[in-house]
Design a protein around this motif. Structure first.
Motif, PDB file in Angstrom:
ATOM      1  N   ASP A  23     -11.830  -5.910 -11.526  1.00 18.31           N
ATOM      2  CA  ASP A  23     -12.334  -4.583 -11.835  1.00 18.31           C
ATOM      3  C   ASP A  23     -11.524  -3.559 -11.057  1.00 18.31           C
ATOM      4  O   ASP A  23     -11.677  -3.446  -9.847  1.00 18.31           O
ATOM      5  CB  ASP A  23     -13.819  -4.502 -11.472  1.00 18.31           C
ATOM      6  CG  ASP A  23     -14.471  -3.252 -12.037  1.00 18.31           C
ATOM      7  OD1 ASP A  23     -13.823  -2.187 -12.008  1.00 18.31           O
ATOM      8  OD2 ASP A  23     -15.612  -3.340 -12.501  1.00 18.31           O
ATOM      9  N   GLY A  24     -10.658  -2.814 -11.780  1.00 18.55           N
ATOM     10  CA  GLY A  24      -9.786  -1.840 -11.139  1.00 18.55           C
ATOM     11  C   GLY A  24     -10.559  -0.732 -10.459  1.00 18.55           C
ATOM     12  O   GLY A  24     -10.194  -0.261  -9.393  1.00 18.55           O
ATOM     13  N   GLU A  25     -11.648  -0.296 -11.099  1.00 21.70           N
ATOM     14  CA  GLU A  25     -12.454   0.785 -10.543  1.00 21.70           C
ATOM     15  C   GLU A  25     -13.134   0.349  -9.252  1.00 21.70           C
ATOM     16  O   GLU A  25     -13.205   1.084  -8.281  1.00 21.70           O
ATOM     17  CB  GLU A  25     -13.511   1.190 -11.569  1.00 21.70           C
ATOM     18  CG  GLU A  25     -13.704   2.678 -11.655  1.00 21.70           C
ATOM     19  CD  GLU A  25     -14.589   3.035 -12.833  1.00 21.70           C
ATOM     20  OE1 GLU A  25     -15.782   3.250 -12.593  1.00 21.70           O
ATOM     21  OE2 GLU A  25     -14.069   3.071 -13.968  1.00 21.70           O
ATOM     22  N   LYS A  26     -13.636  -0.873  -9.238  1.00 25.87           N
ATOM     23  CA  LYS A  26     -14.316  -1.390  -8.049  1.00 25.87           C
ATOM     24  C   LYS A  26     -13.335  -2.004  -7.051  1.00 25.87           C
ATOM     25  O   LYS A  26     -13.717  -2.406  -5.964  1.00 25.87           O
ATOM     26  CB  LYS A  26     -15.353  -2.448  -8.459  1.00 25.87           C
ATOM     27  CG  LYS A  26     -16.529  -1.873  -9.225  1.00 25.87           C
ATOM     28  CD  LYS A  26     -17.487  -2.971  -9.623  1.00 25.87           C
ATOM     29  CE  LYS A  26     -18.607  -2.424 -10.482  1.00 25.87           C
ATOM     30  NZ  LYS A  26     -19.363  -3.489 -11.130  1.00 25.87           N
ATOM     31  N   ARG A  27     -12.076  -2.113  -7.460  1.00 26.80           N
ATOM     32  CA  ARG A  27     -11.025  -2.689  -6.598  1.00 26.80           C
ATOM     33  C   ARG A  27     -11.379  -4.102  -6.127  1.00 26.80           C
ATOM     34  O   ARG A  27     -11.374  -4.391  -4.944  1.00 26.80           O
ATOM     35  CB  ARG A  27     -10.758  -1.794  -5.399  1.00 26.80           C
ATOM     36  CG  ARG A  27     -10.126  -0.461  -5.765  1.00 26.80           C
ATOM     37  CD  ARG A  27      -9.754   0.256  -4.506  1.00 26.80           C
ATOM     38  NE  ARG A  27      -9.019   1.476  -4.770  1.00 26.80           N
ATOM     39  CZ  ARG A  27      -8.386   2.175  -3.831  1.00 26.80           C
ATOM     40  NH1 ARG A  27      -8.398   1.756  -2.585  1.00 26.80           N
ATOM     41  NH2 ARG A  27      -7.751   3.282  -4.118  1.00 26.80           N
ATOM     42  N   SER A  84     -12.260  -7.292   2.349  1.00 28.66           N
ATOM     43  CA  SER A  84     -13.367  -8.198   2.619  1.00 28.66           C
ATOM     44  C   SER A  84     -13.596  -9.156   1.457  1.00 28.66           C
ATOM     45  O   SER A  84     -13.600  -8.743   0.292  1.00 28.66           O
ATOM     46  CB  SER A  84     -14.638  -7.379   2.863  1.00 28.66           C
ATOM     47  OG  SER A  84     -15.657  -8.207   3.326  1.00 28.66           O
ATOM     48  N   VAL A  85     -13.772 -10.438   1.799  1.00 31.11           N
ATOM     49  CA  VAL A  85     -14.150 -11.424   0.784  1.00 31.11           C
ATOM     50  C   VAL A  85     -15.624 -11.193   0.484  1.00 31.11           C
ATOM     51  O   VAL A  85     -16.478 -11.300   1.368  1.00 31.11           O
ATOM     52  CB  VAL A  85     -13.901 -12.875   1.283  1.00 31.11           C
ATOM     53  CG1 VAL A  85     -14.465 -13.884   0.290  1.00 31.11           C
ATOM     54  CG2 VAL A  85     -12.411 -13.121   1.497  1.00 31.11           C
ATOM     55  N   ASN A 106     -10.647  -1.981  -0.174  1.00 27.47           N
ATOM     56  CA  ASN A 106     -10.842  -0.565   0.147  1.00 27.47           C
ATOM     57  C   ASN A 106      -9.707  -0.076   1.040  1.00 27.47           C
ATOM     58  O   ASN A 106      -9.927   0.671   1.974  1.00 27.47           O
ATOM     59  CB  ASN A 106     -12.185  -0.355   0.857  1.00 27.47           C
ATOM     60  CG  ASN A 106     -13.344  -0.399  -0.120  1.00 27.47           C
ATOM     61  OD1 ASN A 106     -13.181  -0.099  -1.297  1.00 27.47           O
ATOM     62  ND2 ASN A 106     -14.502  -0.788   0.355  1.00 27.47           N
ATOM     63  N   ASN A 107      -8.513  -0.512   0.728  1.00 29.76           N
ATOM     64  CA  ASN A 107      -7.328  -0.160   1.511  1.00 29.76           C
ATOM     65  C   ASN A 107      -6.287   0.355   0.525  1.00 29.76           C
ATOM     66  O   ASN A 107      -5.771  -0.408  -0.303  1.00 29.76           O
ATOM     67  CB  ASN A 107      -6.833  -1.418   2.250  1.00 29.76           C
ATOM     68  CG  ASN A 107      -5.630  -1.167   3.120  1.00 29.76           C
ATOM     69  OD1 ASN A 107      -4.645  -0.591   2.681  1.00 29.76           O
ATOM     70  ND2 ASN A 107      -5.697  -1.630   4.359  1.00 29.76           N
ATOM     71  N   ASP A 108      -6.021   1.654   0.574  1.00 26.98           N
ATOM     72  CA  ASP A 108      -5.134   2.289  -0.417  1.00 26.98           C
ATOM     73  C   ASP A 108      -3.732   1.691  -0.428  1.00 26.98           C
ATOM     74  O   ASP A 108      -3.150   1.492  -1.495  1.00 26.98           O
ATOM     75  CB  ASP A 108      -5.037   3.806  -0.159  1.00 26.98           C
ATOM     76  CG  ASP A 108      -6.355   4.512  -0.438  1.00 26.98           C
ATOM     77  OD1 ASP A 108      -7.197   3.928  -1.157  1.00 26.98           O
ATOM     78  OD2 ASP A 108      -6.560   5.629   0.067  1.00 26.98           O
ATOM     79  N   GLU A 109      -3.200   1.414   0.757  1.00 27.00           N
ATOM     80  CA  GLU A 109      -1.841   0.850   0.852  1.00 27.00           C
ATOM     81  C   GLU A 109      -1.764  -0.487   0.113  1.00 27.00           C
ATOM     82  O   GLU A 109      -0.841  -0.730  -0.671  1.00 27.00           O
ATOM     83  CB  GLU A 109      -1.459   0.662   2.327  1.00 27.00           C
ATOM     84  CG  GLU A 109      -0.044   0.158   2.520  1.00 27.00           C
ATOM     85  CD  GLU A 109       0.233  -0.386   3.922  1.00 27.00           C
ATOM     86  OE1 GLU A 109       1.276  -1.047   4.068  1.00 27.00           O
ATOM     87  OE2 GLU A 109      -0.578  -0.148   4.837  1.00 27.00           O
ATOM     88  N   ILE A 110      -2.751  -1.341   0.352  1.00 31.84           N
ATOM     89  CA  ILE A 110      -2.764  -2.663  -0.294  1.00 31.84           C
ATOM     90  C   ILE A 110      -3.019  -2.519  -1.787  1.00 31.84           C
ATOM     91  O   ILE A 110      -2.379  -3.192  -2.606  1.00 31.84           O
ATOM     92  CB  ILE A 110      -3.816  -3.597   0.358  1.00 31.84           C
ATOM     93  CG1 ILE A 110      -3.502  -3.819   1.847  1.00 31.84           C
ATOM     94  CG2 ILE A 110      -3.895  -4.933  -0.386  1.00 31.84           C
ATOM     95  CD1 ILE A 110      -2.127  -4.396   2.155  1.00 31.84           C
ATOM     96  N   TRP A 111      -3.926  -1.621  -2.161  1.00 25.04           N
ATOM     97  CA  TRP A 111      -4.214  -1.459  -3.586  1.00 25.04           C
ATOM     98  C   TRP A 111      -2.982  -0.975  -4.341  1.00 25.04           C
ATOM     99  O   TRP A 111      -2.717  -1.414  -5.460  1.00 25.04           O
ATOM    100  CB  TRP A 111      -5.398  -0.509  -3.791  1.00 25.04           C
ATOM    101  CG  TRP A 111      -5.877  -0.562  -5.211  1.00 25.04           C
ATOM    102  CD1 TRP A 111      -5.770   0.411  -6.161  1.00 25.04           C
ATOM    103  CD2 TRP A 111      -6.501  -1.681  -5.852  1.00 25.04           C
ATOM    104  NE1 TRP A 111      -6.293  -0.032  -7.356  1.00 25.04           N
ATOM    105  CE2 TRP A 111      -6.751  -1.310  -7.195  1.00 25.04           C
ATOM    106  CE3 TRP A 111      -6.869  -2.948  -5.421  1.00 25.04           C
ATOM    107  CZ2 TRP A 111      -7.352  -2.174  -8.111  1.00 25.04           C
ATOM    108  CZ3 TRP A 111      -7.476  -3.800  -6.333  1.00 25.04           C
ATOM    109  CH2 TRP A 111      -7.709  -3.414  -7.657  1.00 25.04           C
ATOM    110  N   ASN A 112      -2.201  -0.103  -3.724  1.00 22.66           N
ATOM    111  CA  ASN A 112      -0.958   0.360  -4.352  1.00 22.66           C
ATOM    112  C   ASN A 112       0.039  -0.786  -4.516  1.00 22.66           C
ATOM    113  O   ASN A 112       0.776  -0.844  -5.499  1.00 22.66           O
ATOM    114  CB  ASN A 112      -0.334   1.501  -3.532  1.00 22.66           C
ATOM    115  CG  ASN A 112      -1.146   2.786  -3.648  1.00 22.66           C
ATOM    116  OD1 ASN A 112      -1.859   2.991  -4.626  1.00 22.66           O
ATOM    117  ND2 ASN A 112      -1.063   3.648  -2.639  1.00 22.66           N
TER     118      ASN A 112
END
Length: 200
Positions: free
Chosen positions: A49-53, A113-114, A147-153
């Motif tokens: 889920d991209g929105e929920k990351r 977080s797992v 919830n980490n922008d750097e990793i999500w990018n």
């Protein structure tokens, strides 16, 4: 060409450091002596889920032979279904679900977080099938909240492709040697105690 050794790795429950202490998000695997860092071989990471990351993938696949090289020594390692289950249980029991790294760097990441962990009991009806995973019974699956922008990018850029475990395991052969040495010591102690008792 000599046949390569196949080593079963186990968890030594007597040692607090034994087991999985973190999950790394990686593009390629890394290994150090007595340290296992496994890439999720041939199993892609799914963005649930991209929105929920939320990312989902296999943390460990049982009985899968994984090629390793340590110095000049080349070998395969694998984990039994029982060890995979034990590793997944200890990971949560020791509250390691917020321990995450990038490419097995020492620095722990914030905001990772797992949030879900399960063992595949049935290959055909498991939740993982909804996301087109085709993995064997006994596989340890996890979902991770990012919830980490750097990793999500990095996920979006395709630079992060899998989960990889970080932990300490023991070689089954070495563990059995250690156990027989310990048993031998116990027997010697019993003999000494008996001799002492008989002298009274």
């Amino acid at each position: 060409m000599a046949k390569m050794e196949i080593i079963e790795l186990l968890i030594d429950e007597n040692k607090i450091e034994s087991g999985i202490n973190a999950v790394s998000v990686v593009e390629s695997p890394a290994i150090e002596e007595n340290f296992v860092a496994l890439k999720k071989h041939e199993v892609e990471l799914k963005e649930v889920d991209g929105e929920k990351r939320i990312l989902m993938g296999a943390a460990l696949i049982p009985n899968k032979q994984i090629y390793r090289k340590n110095g000049d020594k080349e070998f395969y390692i694998y984990f039994s279904e029982e060890t995979v289950r034990k590793a997944s249980e200890l990971f949560l029991m020791r509250a390691n679900q917020n321990n995450a790294t990038l490419e097995h760097e020492k620095k722990m990441l914030d905001g990772m977080s797992v949030v879900e962990s399960w063992i595949i009991e049935d290959e055909n009806t498991d939740k993982s099938r909804l996301y087109n995973f085709n993995l064997p019974k006994g596989t340890w699956m996890i979902s991770m909240k990012v919830n980490n922008d750097e990793i999500w990018n990095k996920v979006k850029a395709g630079e992060v492709k899998g989960f990889s475990i970080e932990g300490y395991f023991v070689d089954k052969y070495e563990m059995s040697l250690q156990e027989s040495e310990e048993q031998e010591m116990i027997e010697k102690l019993k003999d000494l105690i008996n001799k002492y008792e008989n002298r009274k």
